[in-house]
Design a protein around this motif. Structure first.
Motif, PDB file in Angstrom:
ATOM      1  N   GLY A  66      26.137 -97.853  56.778  1.00 21.74           N
ATOM      2  CA  GLY A  66      26.745 -96.714  56.108  1.00 21.74           C
ATOM      3  C   GLY A  66      25.709 -95.713  55.675  1.00 21.74           C
ATOM      4  O   GLY A  66      24.517 -95.886  55.882  1.00 21.74           O
ATOM      5  N   THR A  67      26.198 -94.661  55.081  1.00 18.46           N
ATOM      6  CA  THR A  67      25.346 -93.575  54.632  1.00 18.46           C
ATOM      7  C   THR A  67      25.260 -93.601  53.109  1.00 18.46           C
ATOM      8  O   THR A  67      26.267 -93.787  52.428  1.00 18.46           O
ATOM      9  N   ALA A  68      24.048 -93.414  52.616  1.00 17.26           N
ATOM     10  CA  ALA A  68      23.859 -93.335  51.170  1.00 17.26           C
ATOM     11  C   ALA A  68      24.566 -92.079  50.657  1.00 17.26           C
ATOM     12  O   ALA A  68      24.663 -91.102  51.378  1.00 17.26           O
ATOM     13  N   PRO A  69      25.093 -92.101  49.504  1.00 16.84           N
ATOM     14  CA  PRO A  69      25.003 -93.161  48.518  1.00 16.84           C
ATOM     15  C   PRO A  69      26.144 -94.167  48.564  1.00 16.84           C
ATOM     16  O   PRO A  69      26.134 -95.139  47.817  1.00 16.84           O
ATOM     17  N   LEU A  70      27.132 -93.973  49.459  1.00 14.23           N
ATOM     18  CA  LEU A  70      28.320 -94.824  49.433  1.00 14.23           C
ATOM     19  C   LEU A  70      28.072 -96.261  49.901  1.00 14.23           C
ATOM     20  O   LEU A  70      28.936 -97.118  49.730  1.00 14.23           O
ATOM     21  N   ASP A  71      26.910 -96.538  50.451  1.00 14.34           N
ATOM     22  CA  ASP A  71      26.584 -97.899  50.878  1.00 14.34           C
ATOM     23  C   ASP A  71      25.937 -98.718  49.761  1.00 14.34           C
ATOM     24  O   ASP A  71      25.387 -99.787  49.985  1.00 14.34           O
ATOM     25  N   PHE A  72      26.036 -98.249  48.536  1.00 10.79           N
ATOM     26  CA  PHE A  72      25.298 -98.806  47.396  1.00 10.79           C
ATOM     27  C   PHE A  72      25.639-100.249  47.054  1.00 10.79           C
ATOM     28  O   PHE A  72      24.842-100.942  46.421  1.00 10.79           O
ATOM     29  N   LEU A  73      26.792-100.741  47.447  1.00 11.69           N
ATOM     30  CA  LEU A  73      27.136-102.123  47.112  1.00 11.69           C
ATOM     31  C   LEU A  73      26.300-103.129  47.896  1.00 11.69           C
ATOM     32  O   LEU A  73      26.084-104.245  47.425  1.00 11.69           O
ATOM     33  N   VAL A  74      25.818-102.734  49.074  1.00 11.74           N
ATOM     34  CA  VAL A  74      25.040-103.677  49.893  1.00 11.74           C
ATOM     35  C   VAL A  74      23.621-103.209  50.203  1.00 11.74           C
ATOM     36  O   VAL A  74      22.812-103.994  50.693  1.00 11.74           O
ATOM     37  N   ARG A  75      23.308-101.938  49.931  1.00 12.87           N
ATOM     38  CA  ARG A  75      21.974-101.414  50.261  1.00 12.87           C
ATOM     39  C   ARG A  75      21.545-100.386  49.228  1.00 12.87           C
ATOM     40  O   ARG A  75      22.346 -99.885  48.462  1.00 12.87           O
ATOM     41  N   GLY A  76      20.258-100.042  49.309  1.00 16.88           N
ATOM     42  CA  GLY A  76      19.734 -98.969  48.484  1.00 16.88           C
ATOM     43  C   GLY A  76      19.281 -99.433  47.121  1.00 16.88           C
ATOM     44  O   GLY A  76      19.338-100.612  46.786  1.00 16.88           O
ATOM     45  N   GLY A  77      18.815 -98.491  46.358  1.00 14.70           N
ATOM     46  CA  GLY A  77      18.306 -98.788  45.038  1.00 14.70           C
ATOM     47  C   GLY A  77      16.968 -99.498  45.112  1.00 14.70           C
ATOM     48  O   GLY A  77      16.356 -99.606  46.174  1.00 14.70           O
ATOM     49  N   GLU A  78      16.541 -99.979  43.985  1.00 17.45           N
ATOM     50  CA  GLU A  78      15.262-100.682  43.861  1.00 17.45           C
ATOM     51  C   GLU A  78      15.551-102.162  43.630  1.00 17.45           C
ATOM     52  O   GLU A  78      16.309-102.522  42.724  1.00 17.45           O
ATOM     53  N   ASP A  79      14.967-103.026  44.465  1.00 16.88           N
ATOM     54  CA  ASP A  79      15.142-104.459  44.265  1.00 16.88           C
ATOM     55  C   ASP A  79      14.607-104.847  42.901  1.00 16.88           C
ATOM     56  O   ASP A  79      13.559-104.369  42.475  1.00 16.88           O
ATOM     57  N   VAL A  80      15.329-105.723  42.253  1.00 12.92           N
ATOM     58  CA  VAL A  80      14.869-106.240  40.979  1.00 12.92           C
ATOM     59  C   VAL A  80      14.083-107.523  41.286  1.00 12.92           C
ATOM     60  O   VAL A  80      14.541-108.624  41.067  1.00 12.92           O
ATOM     61  N   GLY A  81      12.915-107.326  41.881  1.00 17.32           N
ATOM     62  CA  GLY A  81      11.965-108.414  42.141  1.00 17.32           C
ATOM     63  C   GLY A  81      12.500-109.571  42.945  1.00 17.32           C
ATOM     64  O   GLY A  81      13.499-109.466  43.636  1.00 17.32           O
ATOM     65  N   ASP A  82      11.800-110.686  42.843  1.00 18.65           N
ATOM     66  CA  ASP A  82      12.167-111.917  43.538  1.00 18.65           C
ATOM     67  C   ASP A  82      13.067-112.741  42.640  1.00 18.65           C
ATOM     68  O   ASP A  82      12.619-113.404  41.708  1.00 18.65           O
ATOM     69  N   ILE A  83      14.337-112.691  42.930  1.00 27.92           N
ATOM     70  CA  ILE A  83      15.325-113.393  42.123  1.00 27.92           C
ATOM     71  C   ILE A  83      15.534-114.769  42.733  1.00 27.92           C
ATOM     72  O   ILE A  83      15.669-114.888  43.949  1.00 27.92           O
ATOM     73  N   PRO A  84      15.592-115.823  41.927  1.00 21.68           N
ATOM     74  CA  PRO A  84      15.911-117.139  42.483  1.00 21.68           C
ATOM     75  C   PRO A  84      17.207-117.071  43.283  1.00 21.68           C
ATOM     76  O   PRO A  84      18.153-116.389  42.890  1.00 21.68           O
ATOM     77  N   SER A  85      17.254-117.752  44.404  1.00 24.97           N
ATOM     78  CA  SER A  85      18.374-117.620  45.343  1.00 24.97           C
ATOM     79  C   SER A  85      19.729-117.915  44.719  1.00 24.97           C
ATOM     80  O   SER A  85      20.733-117.345  45.125  1.00 24.97           O
ATOM     81  N   ASP A  86      19.796-118.788  43.733  1.00 20.33           N
ATOM     82  CA  ASP A  86      21.094-119.098  43.143  1.00 20.33           C
ATOM     83  C   ASP A  86      21.602-117.983  42.235  1.00 20.33           C
ATOM     84  O   ASP A  86      22.741-118.008  41.799  1.00 20.33           O
ATOM     85  N   GLU A  87      20.766-117.000  41.950  1.00 19.47           N
ATOM     86  CA  GLU A  87      21.203-115.864  41.148  1.00 19.47           C
ATOM     87  C   GLU A  87      21.629-114.686  42.019  1.00 19.47           C
ATOM     88  O   GLU A  87      22.059-113.668  41.509  1.00 19.47           O
ATOM     89  N   GLY A  88      21.481-114.783  43.334  1.00 21.91           N
ATOM     90  CA  GLY A  88      21.919-113.731  44.227  1.00 21.91           C
ATOM     91  C   GLY A  88      20.922-112.599  44.341  1.00 21.91           C
ATOM     92  O   GLY A  88      19.720-112.795  44.236  1.00 21.91           O
ATOM     93  N   THR A  89      21.436-111.416  44.560  1.00 25.03           N
ATOM     94  CA  THR A  89      20.599-110.232  44.722  1.00 25.03           C
ATOM     95  C   THR A  89      20.944-109.219  43.636  1.00 25.03           C
ATOM     96  O   THR A  89      22.067-109.174  43.153  1.00 25.03           O
ATOM     97  N   ALA A  90      19.962-108.422  43.293  1.00 24.75           N
ATOM     98  CA  ALA A  90      20.200-107.353  42.321  1.00 24.75           C
ATOM     99  C   ALA A  90      19.341-106.167  42.707  1.00 24.75           C
ATOM    100  O   ALA A  90      18.178-106.306  43.069  1.00 24.75           O
ATOM    101  N   ARG A  91      19.985-104.996  42.620  1.00 26.64           N
ATOM    102  CA  ARG A  91      19.294-103.737  42.879  1.00 26.64           C
ATOM    103  C   ARG A  91      19.690-102.778  41.786  1.00 26.64           C
ATOM    104  O   ARG A  91      20.799-102.866  41.256  1.00 26.64           O
ATOM    105  N   ILE A  92      18.762-101.886  41.470  1.00 27.45           N
ATOM    106  CA  ILE A  92      19.047-100.939  40.393  1.00 27.45           C
ATOM    107  C   ILE A  92      18.837 -99.516  40.903  1.00 27.45           C
ATOM    108  O   ILE A  92      17.915 -99.253  41.673  1.00 27.45           O
ATOM    109  N   PHE A  93      19.742 -98.642  40.508  1.00 23.90           N
ATOM    110  CA  PHE A  93      19.731 -97.243  40.924  1.00 23.90           C
ATOM    111  C   PHE A  93      19.385 -96.363  39.730  1.00 23.90           C
ATOM    112  O   PHE A  93      19.911 -96.565  38.634  1.00 23.90           O
ATOM    113  N   LYS A  94      18.543 -95.384  39.961  1.00 27.17           N
ATOM    114  CA  LYS A  94      18.106 -94.451  38.910  1.00 27.17           C
ATOM    115  C   LYS A  94      19.241 -93.499  38.543  1.00 27.17           C
ATOM    116  O   LYS A  94      20.161 -93.281  39.339  1.00 27.17           O
TER     117      LYS A  94
END
Length: 171
Positions: A66-94
């Motif tokens: 998809g095209t940003a910004p509408l693809d925000f649920l699965v892509r984009g933003g800044e990764d919130v570091g190395d998260i343990p796998s059982d906590e999933g993924t997290a990204r933060i948008f400015k």
């Protein structure tokens, strides 16, 4: 294992704290006191459960692209570091990205989402949670997705109005 999506507003201080200490993500999600806003501004949170992937598809027409910004649920933003796998993924948008996202969500009509909904195609594309062509008897997947979209649009608008960052957590 269910993959659920939670969105949460974050002040600039919280944003920086998460980027510097990603191992504290769960503390932030659990609203630990040291992540509270010192100015007394309560965070905003929206739980869209398992609907995240269906919304991604309806908003962008693709399961993972998809095209940003509408693809925000699965892509984009800044990764919130190395998260343990059982906590999933997290990204933060400015805040500036959240404002653009809010504008894009308001420009997207519910009629467009309804036209893109095709249970058979979504099943073939393995859109999570994967019961699009055989939903539980008491559920209407399209109605549920459109309802979550309306909540999502309102939520992102509120986060943008506050000038906050947006954390997207899937886990």
């Amino acid at each position: 294992m269910e993959m659920l999506c939670t969105l949460r507003s974050a002040t600039e201080a919280q944003h920086q704290a998460l980027v510097k200490a990603p191992e504290r993500l769960q503390d932030f999600l659990d609203d630990e006191e040291d992540f509270s806003d010192l100015q007394g501004v309560r965070f905003l949170e929206l739980d869209i459960g398992e609907s995240w992937h269906g919304l991604q598809y309806l908003m962008t027409g693709t399961p993972w692209e998809g095209t940003a910004p509408l693809d925000f649920l699965v892509r984009g933003g800044e990764d919130v570091g190395d998260i343990p796998s059982d906590e999933g993924t997290a990204r933060i948008f400015k805040p500036a990205e959240v404002k653009k996202l809010s504008e894009a969500l308001h420009a997207l009509s519910q009629d467009t989402l309804k036209r893109r909904f095709d249970a058979g195609t979504m099943q073939e594309l393995d859109i999570y949670p994967g019961h699009w062509d055989d939903p539980p008897e008491d559920e209407d997947p399209l109605e549920e997705l459109v309802s979550y979209f309306a909540e999502l649009r309102k939520f992102v608008s509120q986060v943008a109005q506050r000038g906050h960052s947006l954390l997207v957590h899937i886990g």
